[in-house]
Design a protein around this motif. Structure first.
Motif, PDB file in Angstrom:
ATOM      1  N   ALA A   6     -13.239  10.194  11.062  1.00 57.98           N
ATOM      2  CA  ALA A   6     -12.312   9.408  11.885  1.00 57.98           C
ATOM      3  C   ALA A   6     -11.979  10.143  13.179  1.00 57.98           C
ATOM      4  N   SER A   7     -11.563   9.364  14.171  1.00 57.05           N
ATOM      5  CA  SER A   7     -11.169   9.962  15.443  1.00 57.05           C
ATOM      6  C   SER A   7      -9.832  10.683  15.277  1.00 57.05           C
ATOM      7  N   PRO A   8      -9.568  11.698  16.113  1.00 56.63           N
ATOM      8  CA  PRO A   8      -8.310  12.428  15.989  1.00 56.63           C
ATOM      9  C   PRO A   8      -7.078  11.557  16.211  1.00 56.63           C
ATOM     10  N   TYR A  92       4.933  23.621   8.713  1.00 56.71           N
ATOM     11  CA  TYR A  92       3.502  23.430   8.911  1.00 56.71           C
ATOM     12  C   TYR A  92       3.228  22.687  10.214  1.00 56.71           C
ATOM     13  N   ASP A  93       2.095  23.030  10.777  1.00 56.39           N
ATOM     14  CA  ASP A  93       1.579  22.369  11.967  1.00 56.39           C
ATOM     15  C   ASP A  93       0.302  21.656  11.555  1.00 56.39           C
ATOM     16  N   LEU A  94       0.145  20.465  12.063  1.00 56.69           N
ATOM     17  CA  LEU A  94      -1.055  19.679  11.817  1.00 56.69           C
ATOM     18  C   LEU A  94      -1.591  19.253  13.167  1.00 56.69           C
ATOM     19  N   GLN A  95      -2.887  19.479  13.387  1.00 59.11           N
ATOM     20  CA  GLN A  95      -3.496  19.051  14.639  1.00 59.11           C
ATOM     21  C   GLN A  95      -4.889  18.518  14.370  1.00 59.11           C
ATOM     22  N   ALA A  96      -5.196  17.377  14.972  1.00 58.45           N
ATOM     23  CA  ALA A  96      -6.526  16.782  14.882  1.00 58.45           C
ATOM     24  C   ALA A  96      -7.184  16.892  16.252  1.00 58.45           C
ATOM     25  N   THR A  97      -8.356  17.510  16.298  1.00 56.49           N
ATOM     26  CA  THR A  97      -9.070  17.686  17.562  1.00 56.49           C
ATOM     27  C   THR A  97     -10.445  17.025  17.473  1.00 56.49           C
ATOM     28  N   PRO A  98     -10.912  16.476  18.591  1.00 56.91           N
ATOM     29  CA  PRO A  98     -12.209  15.803  18.563  1.00 56.91           C
ATOM     30  C   PRO A  98     -13.359  16.786  18.388  1.00 56.91           C
ATOM     31  N   GLU A 100     -17.893  16.530  17.569  1.00 57.83           N
ATOM     32  CA  GLU A 100     -19.011  15.602  17.517  1.00 57.83           C
ATOM     33  C   GLU A 100     -18.994  14.882  16.171  1.00 57.83           C
ATOM     34  N   ASN A 101     -19.126  13.576  16.195  1.00 58.93           N
ATOM     35  CA  ASN A 101     -19.107  12.745  14.983  1.00 58.93           C
ATOM     36  C   ASN A 101     -17.785  12.834  14.223  1.00 58.93           C
ATOM     37  N   GLY A 102     -16.663  12.792  14.938  1.00 57.52           N
ATOM     38  CA  GLY A 102     -15.378  12.768  14.248  1.00 57.52           C
ATOM     39  C   GLY A 102     -14.373  13.749  14.795  1.00 57.52           C
ATOM     40  N   SER A 103     -13.711  14.456  13.891  1.00 62.91           N
ATOM     41  CA  SER A 103     -12.663  15.395  14.276  1.00 62.91           C
ATOM     42  C   SER A 103     -12.560  16.530  13.279  1.00 62.91           C
ATOM     43  N   VAL A 104     -11.763  17.503  13.674  1.00 65.64           N
ATOM     44  CA  VAL A 104     -11.376  18.588  12.781  1.00 65.64           C
ATOM     45  C   VAL A 104      -9.861  18.544  12.684  1.00 65.64           C
ATOM     46  N   VAL A 105      -9.371  18.499  11.452  1.00 72.34           N
ATOM     47  CA  VAL A 105      -7.941  18.520  11.212  1.00 72.34           C
ATOM     48  C   VAL A 105      -7.588  19.928  10.750  1.00 72.34           C
ATOM     49  N   GLN A 106      -6.688  20.554  11.486  1.00 69.99           N
ATOM     50  CA  GLN A 106      -6.281  21.926  11.169  1.00 69.99           C
ATOM     51  C   GLN A 106      -4.842  21.925  10.669  1.00 69.99           C
ATOM     52  N   TRP A 107      -4.646  22.561   9.532  1.00 72.74           N
ATOM     53  CA  TRP A 107      -3.320  22.765   8.949  1.00 72.74           C
ATOM     54  C   TRP A 107      -2.969  24.233   9.084  1.00 72.74           C
ATOM     55  N   ILE A 108      -1.805  24.526   9.623  1.00 73.29           N
ATOM     56  CA  ILE A 108      -1.299  25.896   9.690  1.00 73.29           C
ATOM     57  C   ILE A 108       0.048  25.915   8.998  1.00 73.29           C
ATOM     58  N   ILE A 109       0.186  26.792   8.019  1.00 76.75           N
ATOM     59  CA  ILE A 109       1.432  26.886   7.261  1.00 76.75           C
ATOM     60  C   ILE A 109       2.087  28.226   7.551  1.00 76.75           C
ATOM     61  N   GLU A 110       3.377  28.177   7.842  1.00 75.59           N
ATOM     62  CA  GLU A 110       4.197  29.386   7.992  1.00 75.59           C
ATOM     63  C   GLU A 110       5.241  29.351   6.890  1.00 75.59           C
ATOM     64  N   PHE A 111       5.387  30.455   6.188  1.00 81.39           N
ATOM     65  CA  PHE A 111       6.345  30.487   5.091  1.00 81.39           C
ATOM     66  C   PHE A 111       6.887  31.893   4.902  1.00 81.39           C
ATOM     67  N   GLU A 112       8.053  31.955   4.314  1.00 77.06           N
ATOM     68  CA  GLU A 112       8.659  33.227   3.937  1.00 77.06           C
ATOM     69  C   GLU A 112       9.052  33.100   2.469  1.00 77.06           C
ATOM     70  N   LYS A 113       8.549  34.023   1.666  1.00 80.43           N
ATOM     71  CA  LYS A 113       8.794  33.985   0.223  1.00 80.43           C
ATOM     72  C   LYS A 113      10.175  34.525  -0.112  1.00 80.43           C
ATOM     73  N   HIS A 114      10.739  33.988  -1.208  1.00 80.66           N
ATOM     74  CA  HIS A 114      11.996  34.551  -1.721  1.00 80.66           C
ATOM     75  C   HIS A 114      11.751  35.939  -2.304  1.00 80.66           C
ATOM     76  N   GLN A 115      10.591  36.096  -2.966  1.00 82.18           N
ATOM     77  CA  GLN A 115      10.230  37.368  -3.588  1.00 82.18           C
ATOM     78  C   GLN A 115       8.747  37.623  -3.367  1.00 82.18           C
ATOM     79  N   ASN A 116       8.365  38.897  -3.374  1.00 87.61           N
ATOM     80  CA  ASN A 116       6.968  39.255  -3.123  1.00 87.61           C
ATOM     81  C   ASN A 116       6.011  38.750  -4.200  1.00 87.61           C
TER      82      ASN A 116
END
Length: 142
Positions: A6-8, A92-98, A100-116
């Motif tokens: 699909a297109s972005p 989280y950040d979500l970005q869809a970029t064009p 060839e033949n569709g898109s790439v969807v990139q997920w970036i997650i930022e988190f801080e744990k309560h415990q290690n």
């Protein structure tokens, strides 16, 4: 990153402007999406997702922190819900970029744990990839 046909802009439109369709598109993961405050597809809106993770029904209340329509990008922050039992912060950040033949969807997650000893949220990224593929199937079969 998930490569889709699909297109972005079409992918972004479903995820950002019409997430209420997700329970029909990916019912094995998303049970419901409701708007709590604001309007669909606008910064500052608060959405509540009911989803299934490891066979358990979970809830996430998310704040739409940023929208870049020209870049098909959305930034979300979980402000309440099951995820925050393990993580102090979760964004989280979500970005869809064009591509060839569709898109790439990139997920970036930022988190801080309560415990290690809390595991990294790989399962949430896996679910995000599954939802991405479900949206792609929905958009490309029409």
């Amino acid at each position: 990153e998930v490569h889709i046909k699909a297109s972005p802009d079409k992918f972004y439109d479903v995820f950002c402007n019409r997430p209420h369709l997700l329970p029909n598109i990916s019912p094995q993961i998303i049970q419901s999406v409701e708007i709590q405050n604001g309007k669909w597809g606008t910064e500052g809106s608060i959405l509540t997702y009911n989803y299934i993770l490891d066979g358990k029904i979970c809830v996430a209340k998310e704040l739409v922190e940023g929208i870049e329509r020209e870049n098909n990008k959305v930034n979300m922050k979980i402000i309440e819900g099951d995820v925050l039992e393990h993580y102090k912060t979760f964004k989280y950040d979500l970005q869809a970029t064009p591509k060839e033949n569709g898109s790439v969807v990139q997920w970036i997650i930022e988190f801080e744990k309560h415990q290690n000893n809390i595991p990294d949220p790989h399962i949430l990224l896996q679910k995000a990839a599954e939802i991405t593929k479900d949206i792609d199937s929905y958009l490309t079969k029409k």
